[in-house]
Scaffold this active site. Structure first.
Site, PDB file in Angstrom:
ATOM      1  N   GLU A  34      29.340  80.840  35.890  1.00 21.93           N
ATOM      2  CA  GLU A  34      28.073  80.480  35.255  1.00 21.93           C
ATOM      3  C   GLU A  34      28.352  80.038  33.814  1.00 21.93           C
ATOM      4  O   GLU A  34      29.146  80.666  33.109  1.00 21.93           O
ATOM      5  CB  GLU A  34      27.143  81.701  35.285  1.00 21.93           C
ATOM      6  CG  GLU A  34      25.693  81.383  35.537  1.00 21.93           C
ATOM      7  CD  GLU A  34      25.412  80.785  36.911  1.00 21.93           C
ATOM      8  OE1 GLU A  34      25.399  79.538  37.022  1.00 21.93           O
ATOM      9  OE2 GLU A  34      25.197  81.555  37.867  1.00 21.93           O
ATOM     10  N   ASP A 172      24.635  71.601  39.168  1.00 29.99           N
ATOM     11  CA  ASP A 172      23.457  71.570  40.035  1.00 29.99           C
ATOM     12  C   ASP A 172      23.374  70.256  40.797  1.00 29.99           C
ATOM     13  O   ASP A 172      23.126  70.231  42.004  1.00 29.99           O
ATOM     14  CB  ASP A 172      22.176  71.752  39.213  1.00 29.99           C
ATOM     15  CG  ASP A 172      22.212  73.014  38.375  1.00 29.99           C
ATOM     16  OD1 ASP A 172      23.121  73.837  38.591  1.00 29.99           O
ATOM     17  OD2 ASP A 172      21.334  73.177  37.502  1.00 29.99           O
TER      18      ASP A 172
HETATM   19  C1  GLA Z   1      21.796  75.434  34.655  1.00 33.10           C
HETATM   20  C2  GLA Z   1      22.449  74.089  34.382  1.00 33.10           C
HETATM   21  C3  GLA Z   1      23.854  74.021  34.985  1.00 33.10           C
HETATM   22  C4  GLA Z   1      24.691  75.234  34.589  1.00 33.10           C
HETATM   23  C5  GLA Z   1      23.908  76.534  34.788  1.00 33.10           C
HETATM   24  C6  GLA Z   1      24.632  77.710  34.234  1.00 33.10           C
HETATM   25  O1  GLA Z   1      21.560  75.589  36.027  1.00 33.10           O
HETATM   26  O2  GLA Z   1      21.671  73.046  34.899  1.00 33.10           O
HETATM   27  O3  GLA Z   1      24.487  72.831  34.602  1.00 33.10           O
HETATM   28  O4  GLA Z   1      25.151  75.123  33.279  1.00 33.10           O
HETATM   29  O5  GLA Z   1      22.630  76.489  34.198  1.00 33.10           O
HETATM   30  O6  GLA Z   1      25.806  77.941  34.920  1.00 33.10           O
END
Ligand code: GLA
Length: 381
Positions: A34, A172
């Protein structure tokens, strides 16, 4: 899912009197890794069987339209003078993608889109990436733009940066676009290449618990974290924290605040945890995997400081239950879901006790979800 598809399709046909092109674009979970994606590190996400269904058709009315069924919100717009809509509105995901397509000198004509989803809003399962990907995928098909999947996820990501205002990484959009049924993807966010891992935890299973809270300020806190990481990379003379070791970080300890030091340390450690987790899955070692997941939460809570009371409480509930091998907050933080690795025959018991404890503590309900790992963005035949 079938109901969702027929609802979107029927609404499109009733409104525009023609058969649409139908796209499904999934949300995602993340097993571990994360806040490592924008540090060029490793993440371990998977696309899920919840997402957005979008129906597209060309428009000859000289205008384009978009209809967000969930919000019962309908807009008409011109492709010529697009600018960001007010902050926090769904239109920015659509406008952002169109603007980024146009920035690449790809030509699109007017179109109509109707969409609806079943990803709980604010759950940390990336309904925003699912929507962006559905739009870019649909427009690519409709206007034969010839974009690759890699082009498309970068367009979706830039839409998020420039129109939504979140400087997100690529996890994502990647997971939503490239997902593989029954697999999680160990993604190297520098090369943007991934290795699939078939997920079958036998007598254990992943389970999500949604806190049903989304604290405000999460977007600015996200962007602040990203800036802090970039600042420290610069001090270290490296491209991204992915290139640093804990020892490297020690050499600049007196040049940074303790807060920022801990944040960078978290990223370095979390990146290692993601790699170790992939090894643990290869070895069928769920105890190690679970401990890495608990370690991830601990760092997100105390070092990176992106958790919240509700998430921490649910992870504490997991720790009280021997049948839960690991639990942590998932996604950007400040609300949304925890992801839990739980013994199958204890799932109901854990869901019940955690839900009751949550209700007693916060005087509101949490929600329990089970997801299947699914294929990425595709045309619905
Ligand atoms: C959000 C962002 C991702 C990532 C997560 C944390 O979902 O869109 O790009 O950085 O937070 O891991």
């Amino acid at each position: 899912m079938n109901k969702l598809i027929s609802n979107v399709k029927e609404t499109f046909i009733n409104t525009h009197k023609t058969e649409p092109l139908l796209i499904f674009s999934p949300g995602r979970i993340n097993i571990i890794g994360e806040h490592t994606d924008y540090n060029d590190g490793f993440v371990f996400p998977a696309a899920v069987d919840k997402g957005i269904v979008a129906a597209f058709g060309k428009s000859d009315s000289g205008k384009s339209t978009a209809f967000a069924l969930d919000m019962d919100s309908h807009i008409e717009f011109s492709l010529e003078d697009l600018k960001p809509s007010k902050q926090g509105s769904w239109e920015n995901y659509v406008f952002g993608v169109i603007a980024e397509i146009q920035n690449r000198s790809n030509i699109i004509g007017d179109f109509n889109v109707v969409f609806q989803g079943n990803i709980p809003a604010g759950s940390g399962m990336s309904s925003s990436a699912a929507l962006e990907n559905s739009v870019v995928y649909g427009l690519n098909e409709l206007f034969k733009l010839g974009l690759s999947k890699h082009d498309m996820i970068h367009i979706s990501q830039k839409a998020e940066h420039n129109y939504v205002g979140v400087n997100c990484g690529i996890m994502d959009q990647y997971a939503s676009m490239f997902g593989i049924k029954n697999n999680a993807l160990l993604l190297d966010c520098r090369t943007i290449e991934s290795k699939p891992y078939e997920i079958n935890f036998k007598d254990h299973q992943l389970m999500l618990i949604n806190t049903n809270v989304k604290h405000s300020l999460s977007d600015s806190a996200y962007n602040d974290r990203r800036s802090a990481c970039e600042h420290i990379s610069k001090l270290l003379g490296i491209k991204a924290l992915r290139d640093a070791t804990e020892n490297d970080l020690k050499t600049i300890k007196d040049q940074v605040t303790e807060e920022n030091y801990q944040k960078a340390l978290f990223v370095i450690q979390e990146n290692n945890r993601a790699l170790k987790a992939s090894k643990a899955i290869e070895d069928d070692d769920l105890i190690t995997l679970g401990n890495l997941i608990y370690g991830s939460h601990d760092g997100l809570q105390h070092q990176y400081k992106v958790s919240c009371e509700e998430l921490d409480f649910l992870v504490e509930q997991a720790k009280l239950n021997k049948a839960v091998l690991g639990a942590r907050m998932m996604g950007g933080g400040f609300g949304g879901c925890t992801i839990n690795l739980v013994e199958k025959n204890a799932i109901e018991n854990f869901a019940e006790t955690a839900s009751k404890a949550y209700q007693d503590k916060f005087n509101k309900a949490c929600s329990v979800y089970f997801v299947e790992l699914s294929n990425g963005t595709h045309i619905i035949k």
